[in-house]
Design a protein around this motif. Structure first.
Motif, PDB file in Angstrom:
ATOM      1  N   ARG A 109       0.814  -1.220   0.000  1.00 14.68           N
ATOM      2  CA  ARG A 109       0.000   0.000   0.000  1.00 14.68           C
ATOM      3  C   ARG A 109       0.847   1.270   0.000  1.00 14.68           C
ATOM      4  O   ARG A 109       0.411   2.312  -0.465  1.00 14.68           O
ATOM      5  CB  ARG A 109      -0.922   0.008   1.233  1.00 14.68           C
ATOM      6  CG  ARG A 109      -1.975  -1.060   1.221  1.00 14.68           C
ATOM      7  CD  ARG A 109      -2.665  -1.196   2.569  1.00 14.68           C
ATOM      8  NE  ARG A 109      -3.579  -0.082   2.817  1.00 14.68           N
ATOM      9  CZ  ARG A 109      -3.399   0.838   3.762  1.00 14.68           C
ATOM     10  NH1 ARG A 109      -2.326   0.787   4.527  1.00 14.68           N
ATOM     11  NH2 ARG A 109      -4.280   1.799   3.926  1.00 14.68           N
ATOM     12  N   GLU A 110       2.068   1.194   0.539  1.00 18.40           N
ATOM     13  CA  GLU A 110       2.904   2.394   0.648  1.00 18.40           C
ATOM     14  C   GLU A 110       3.771   2.616  -0.595  1.00 18.40           C
ATOM     15  O   GLU A 110       4.474   3.620  -0.698  1.00 18.40           O
ATOM     16  CB  GLU A 110       3.797   2.316   1.898  1.00 18.40           C
ATOM     17  CG  GLU A 110       4.948   1.328   1.815  1.00 18.40           C
ATOM     18  CD  GLU A 110       4.522  -0.143   1.790  1.00 18.40           C
ATOM     19  OE1 GLU A 110       5.277  -0.969   1.270  1.00 18.40           O
ATOM     20  OE2 GLU A 110       3.413  -0.453   2.291  1.00 18.40           O
ATOM     21  N   ASP A 111       3.704   1.696  -1.566  1.00 18.59           N
ATOM     22  CA  ASP A 111       4.550   1.768  -2.764  1.00 18.59           C
ATOM     23  C   ASP A 111       3.746   2.363  -3.925  1.00 18.59           C
ATOM     24  O   ASP A 111       2.882   1.698  -4.498  1.00 18.59           O
ATOM     25  CB  ASP A 111       5.051   0.363  -3.121  1.00 18.59           C
ATOM     26  CG  ASP A 111       5.934   0.366  -4.352  1.00 18.59           C
ATOM     27  OD1 ASP A 111       6.765   1.289  -4.482  1.00 18.59           O
ATOM     28  OD2 ASP A 111       5.777  -0.537  -5.201  1.00 18.59           O
ATOM     29  N   VAL A 112       4.034   3.615  -4.292  1.00 23.96           N
ATOM     30  CA  VAL A 112       3.239   4.306  -5.307  1.00 23.96           C
ATOM     31  C   VAL A 112       3.380   3.639  -6.674  1.00 23.96           C
ATOM     32  O   VAL A 112       2.425   3.595  -7.455  1.00 23.96           O
ATOM     33  CB  VAL A 112       3.636   5.799  -5.391  1.00 23.96           C
ATOM     34  CG1 VAL A 112       2.761   6.522  -6.411  1.00 23.96           C
ATOM     35  CG2 VAL A 112       3.489   6.470  -4.031  1.00 23.96           C
ATOM     36  N   LYS A 113       4.536   3.098  -6.968  1.00 24.47           N
ATOM     37  CA  LYS A 113       4.739   2.413  -8.252  1.00 24.47           C
ATOM     38  C   LYS A 113       3.752   1.257  -8.403  1.00 24.47           C
ATOM     39  O   LYS A 113       3.207   1.023  -9.493  1.00 24.47           O
ATOM     40  CB  LYS A 113       6.181   1.904  -8.353  1.00 24.47           C
ATOM     41  CG  LYS A 113       6.521   1.202  -9.676  1.00 24.47           C
ATOM     42  CD  LYS A 113       8.036   1.044  -9.788  1.00 24.47           C
ATOM     43  CE  LYS A 113       8.406   0.115 -10.917  1.00 24.47           C
ATOM     44  NZ  LYS A 113       8.233  -1.309 -10.560  1.00 24.47           N
ATOM     45  N   THR A 114       3.476   0.553  -7.319  1.00 21.52           N
ATOM     46  CA  THR A 114       2.505  -0.542  -7.346  1.00 21.52           C
ATOM     47  C   THR A 114       1.111   0.000  -7.658  1.00 21.52           C
ATOM     48  O   THR A 114       0.345  -0.632  -8.403  1.00 21.52           O
ATOM     49  CB  THR A 114       2.495  -1.288  -5.996  1.00 21.52           C
ATOM     50  OG1 THR A 114       3.804  -1.801  -5.737  1.00 21.52           O
ATOM     51  CG2 THR A 114       1.510  -2.453  -6.014  1.00 21.52           C
TER      52      THR A 114
END
Length: 445
Positions: free
Chosen positions: A387-392
């Motif tokens: 959830r904290e990974d914007v690329k995901t």
């Protein structure tokens, strides 16, 4: 034994949170795994459709040998019985919980768990919940047919009023007059570095607040469609019909007022959009103080831009006015697909409380697509561990846009018209493809 039960509960919570189920959510405070909150989102094509129903689970030390105690929280303060088996006092009647007499083999066993209970409760939320009443098999016609229809109508109305509208108005601090009040404490939230640890005992535990806000944006058009359907069936001011099985203190009383619900729905949407826009202003204040979240988002932005360059992707990413809390993604349609040649801009808004509050994305370029709501909100899912990974997040949005053969899933119904065409007849799908292509062509004009 106590340690074994804690281990079992923790494992079940972890598995449920990992599988990204779009209709179930669970949470607990880190210090108290025996008290769990759960959210069930009402199933499609039922009077509970896309409602937010909360339940409290209390696990004893003998779990899983003994079932947990389950209480319905969404009862409008004990005034609303949402099902023959879900009482206004919060009692949930299920044979696996030992709160209802069942057939042999339906009682609790250690092989069952949190998920099986949630699925059992969800199964009560059917298209005809009147059938859950024990005496249904002996029901008389035709008066009983009328009762079934009347029961569906009032559950549909109260699902919207209590589980959706009241819940969101409380989250957004909207009064009955539609005015938004901002608590003094929240005005300064973004001035604090997010490393600050809050006192959990004094903070209300509302684990589904952000989830419900984002899902409201997904299902907003479906809520409006429900209102139109209700207006066509009943008149404002018409009283609810009491069911034969409803007792004096275990009922669902009230009057229909879909016009009022429509006004309040519009107010919630307006308040949510204003809250999203306010993140940009809060973000600049957070940037000036070099908060952890501001630094993290700036770094992630630079890394993703570098990744796009290295991978040779055509997609483009930029910050709005140098603000790490507002990004603009320019998506280029995938060659050899219906999106080929399209140029779509989406704005990504981040909260100073990211990732506790997840990003809100809105496509500024109109795109007729079954996974994008009419206002541009995309329907996509990321694993809880990412959830904290914007690329995901960006990859999940692109995957939702480009998915060739998605499985049918009514929980992703965010654009009712496009969804109906996409999953309709071959001719409906051809109409869908033509409208999608037209929006792609318009994106280049």
């Amino acid at each position: 034994m106590a340690d074994q039960s804690v281990f079992r509960i923790t494992k079940e919570l972890s598995e449920l949170q990992k599988n990204s189920d779009l209709s179930l959510a669970v949470a607990c405070r880190d210090i108290d795994v025996r008290n769990v909150k759960a959210l069930i989102i009402g199933p499609h094509e039922t009077p509970y459709e896309f409602g937010f129903f909360e339940f409290a689970f209390k696990f004893n030390k003998e779990y899983p040998r003994k079932s947990p105690q389950v209480t319905a929280i969404t009862t409008n303060g004990g005034r609303c019985r949402f099902n023959p088996n879900i009482y206004s006092n919060g009692r949930v009647c299920l044979s696996i919980l030992g709160t209802w007499r069942g057939e042999r083999g339906e009682e609790w066993s250690a092989a069952q768990g949190l998920e099986s209970i949630l699925l059992s409760i969800q199964s009560l939320m059917s298209s005809n919940p009147y059938e859950n009443e024990p005496g249904f098999e002996d029901a008389n016609e035709p008066s009983d047919k009328k009762n079934q229809k009347d029961y569906v109508q009032k559950i549909r109305h109260e699902t919207l009023r209590v589980s959706v509208i009241q819940r969101l108005e409380e989250y957004l601090k909207i009064g009955l007059d539609g005015a938004v009040t901002t608590p003094e404490s929240s005005k300064e939230d973004y001035d604090l570095d997010m490393d600050t640890i809050e006192d959990e005992s004094s903070t209300p535990f509302e684990p589904f607040k952000d989830l419900c806000k984002r899902r409201f944006l997904w299902y907003y058009d479906s809520y409006l469609a429900t209102i139109q359907k209700g207006m066509a069936e009943v008149k404002d001011g018409q009283p609810f019909v009491r069911m034969p099985f409803e007792g004096s203190n275990n009922t669902m009383e009230g009057k229909f007022n879909y016009s009022e619900l429509e006004r309040r729905l519009h107010g919630i949407k307006k308040a949510l959009d204003a809250e999203t826009e306010a993140w940009a202003v809060e973000g600049l204040a957070a940037k000036s103080k070099d908060t952890t979240v501001a630094v993290n988002l700036q770094r992630q932005f630079e890394q993703i831009v570098e990744f796009f360059k290295r991978s040779g992707t055509a997609h483009n990413l930029e910050l709005v006015d140098g603000n790490p809390f507002v990004w603009v993604l320019t998506y280029f349609g995938k060659p050899m697909t219906n999106l080929d040649g399209g140029l779509f801009r989406a704005r990504l808004f981040f909260s100073p409380r990211f990732p506790e509050e997840q990003p809100r994305i809105k496509f500024e370029t109109r795109l007729f697509h079954h996974r994008i709501a009419a206002d541009g909100t995309p329907c996509y899912v990321v694993p809880s561990t990412r959830r904290e990974d914007v690329k995901t997040h960006i990859e999940a949005i692109i995957e939702a846009l480009e998915e060739d053969h998605p499985p049918y899933d009514p929980r992703t119904l965010v654009h009712p018209e496009a969804f109906k065409l996409y999953w309709g007849s071959p001719e409906d799908r051809r109409v869908y493809n033509r409208r999608l292509r037209r929006s792609v062509q318009q994106s280049m004009e």
